[in-house]
Design a protein around this motif. Sequence first.
Motif, short mmCIF file in Angstrom:
data_model
loop_
_atom_site.label_atom_id
_atom_site.label_comp_id
_atom_site.label_asym_id
_atom_site.label_seq_id
_atom_site.Cartn_x
_atom_site.Cartn_y
_atom_site.Cartn_z
N UNK A 162 0.87 -1.16 0.00
CA UNK A 162 0.00 0.00 0.00
C UNK A 162 0.91 1.22 0.00
N UNK A 163 1.06 1.84 -1.17
CA UNK A 163 2.00 2.94 -1.33
C UNK A 163 1.40 4.26 -0.84
N UNK A 164 2.30 5.09 -0.28
CA UNK A 164 1.95 6.41 0.22
C UNK A 164 2.91 7.41 -0.43
N UNK A 165 2.36 8.50 -1.00
CA UNK A 165 3.23 9.51 -1.59
C UNK A 165 2.48 10.66 -2.20
N UNK A 166 3.24 11.57 -2.80
CA UNK A 166 2.66 12.74 -3.46
C UNK A 166 2.27 12.35 -4.88
N UNK A 188 12.07 5.83 -9.30
CA UNK A 188 13.45 6.01 -9.74
C UNK A 188 13.94 4.86 -10.62
N UNK A 189 13.28 3.69 -10.52
CA UNK A 189 13.67 2.56 -11.36
C UNK A 189 13.03 2.63 -12.75
N UNK A 190 12.26 3.69 -13.00
CA UNK A 190 11.63 3.87 -14.31
C UNK A 190 10.22 3.32 -14.40
N UNK A 191 9.83 2.48 -13.47
CA UNK A 191 8.50 1.89 -13.50
C UNK A 191 7.50 2.83 -12.83
N UNK A 192 6.25 2.67 -13.22
CA UNK A 192 5.18 3.47 -12.63
C UNK A 192 4.57 2.75 -11.44
N UNK A 193 4.13 3.51 -10.49
CA UNK A 193 3.41 2.95 -9.35
C UNK A 193 2.25 3.85 -9.02
N UNK A 194 1.27 3.27 -8.35
CA UNK A 194 0.10 4.03 -7.93
C UNK A 194 0.13 4.16 -6.42
N UNK A 195 0.07 5.40 -5.95
CA UNK A 195 -0.01 5.64 -4.51
C UNK A 195 -1.46 5.46 -4.07
N UNK A 196 -1.68 4.51 -3.18
CA UNK A 196 -3.02 4.26 -2.65
C UNK A 196 -3.46 5.43 -1.77
N UNK A 235 1.60 21.02 4.41
CA UNK A 235 2.11 19.69 4.79
C UNK A 235 2.43 18.84 3.58
N UNK A 236 1.73 19.05 2.47
CA UNK A 236 1.96 18.25 1.26
C UNK A 236 3.31 18.55 0.61
N UNK A 237 3.87 19.71 0.88
CA UNK A 237 5.11 20.16 0.25
C UNK A 237 6.29 19.20 0.53
N UNK A 238 6.30 18.58 1.68
CA UNK A 238 7.46 17.78 2.10
C UNK A 238 7.25 16.27 1.90
N UNK A 239 6.22 15.91 1.16
CA UNK A 239 5.95 14.49 0.88
C UNK A 239 6.55 14.16 -0.48
N UNK A 240 7.38 13.13 -0.53
CA UNK A 240 7.96 12.75 -1.82
C UNK A 240 6.99 11.86 -2.58
N UNK A 241 7.26 11.69 -3.87
CA UNK A 241 6.38 10.86 -4.69
C UNK A 241 6.41 9.40 -4.22
N UNK A 242 7.57 8.93 -3.86
CA UNK A 242 7.74 7.55 -3.35
C UNK A 242 8.17 7.65 -1.90
N UNK A 243 7.23 7.90 -1.00
CA UNK A 243 7.59 8.20 0.38
C UNK A 243 7.64 6.96 1.27
N UNK A 244 6.59 6.12 1.22
CA UNK A 244 6.52 4.98 2.13
C UNK A 244 5.54 3.95 1.58
#
Length: 163
Positions: free
Chosen positions: A52-56, A63-71, A82-91
């Motif tokens: 279950x991905x979390x991110x912006x 970074x590996x070139x593949x796409x992912x969906x943040x749930x 608060x959203x400013x400091x969340x990375x695309x691939x955070x957790x």
Amino acid sequence: NGAIKSSTLPVAIHISTKKQSALNKPTSAKIRVLNGEAEKSEYVIRAEDGKIYIGREKNIQASDGFYRENFIAFPGDSQNPSNKYISRSHAHIEWNNEEAAFYLFPDEGGIPPRNKIKVRLANGSLVKLQATQIGHQLKNGDQIIIGESALLDFCYLQPGENK
């Protein structure tokens, strides 16, 4: 008493395990957004959901070139600071069958020196997650701090409970 006695020696063996049946343990949980702006204010996750991905942003290229969906997705164009400091691939969160529990793992964007991820335990102590391979077992009342100030509340749902 459950011990196996030896017929030839004055000894007995008793094997005990801490493991309990996961049948009656919760296998779903609720995550509420307490601070920050996500697509929804509340999410239900289940053991069978996989990672279950979390991110912006909702859909991102990792970074590996593949796409992912943040749930659990925090819109990048939000005016919420608060959203400013969340990375695309955070957790991400994933189910651990052996422990019958959800675990939180930082992704590359969620570890120092970049944006960080922390967990405030129900007892008030703070746990900083600093390696992508080491997860934190989530418990009722844990608050997940994403980046500087986005805040998620975690709690298990009892079997049969939908929300």
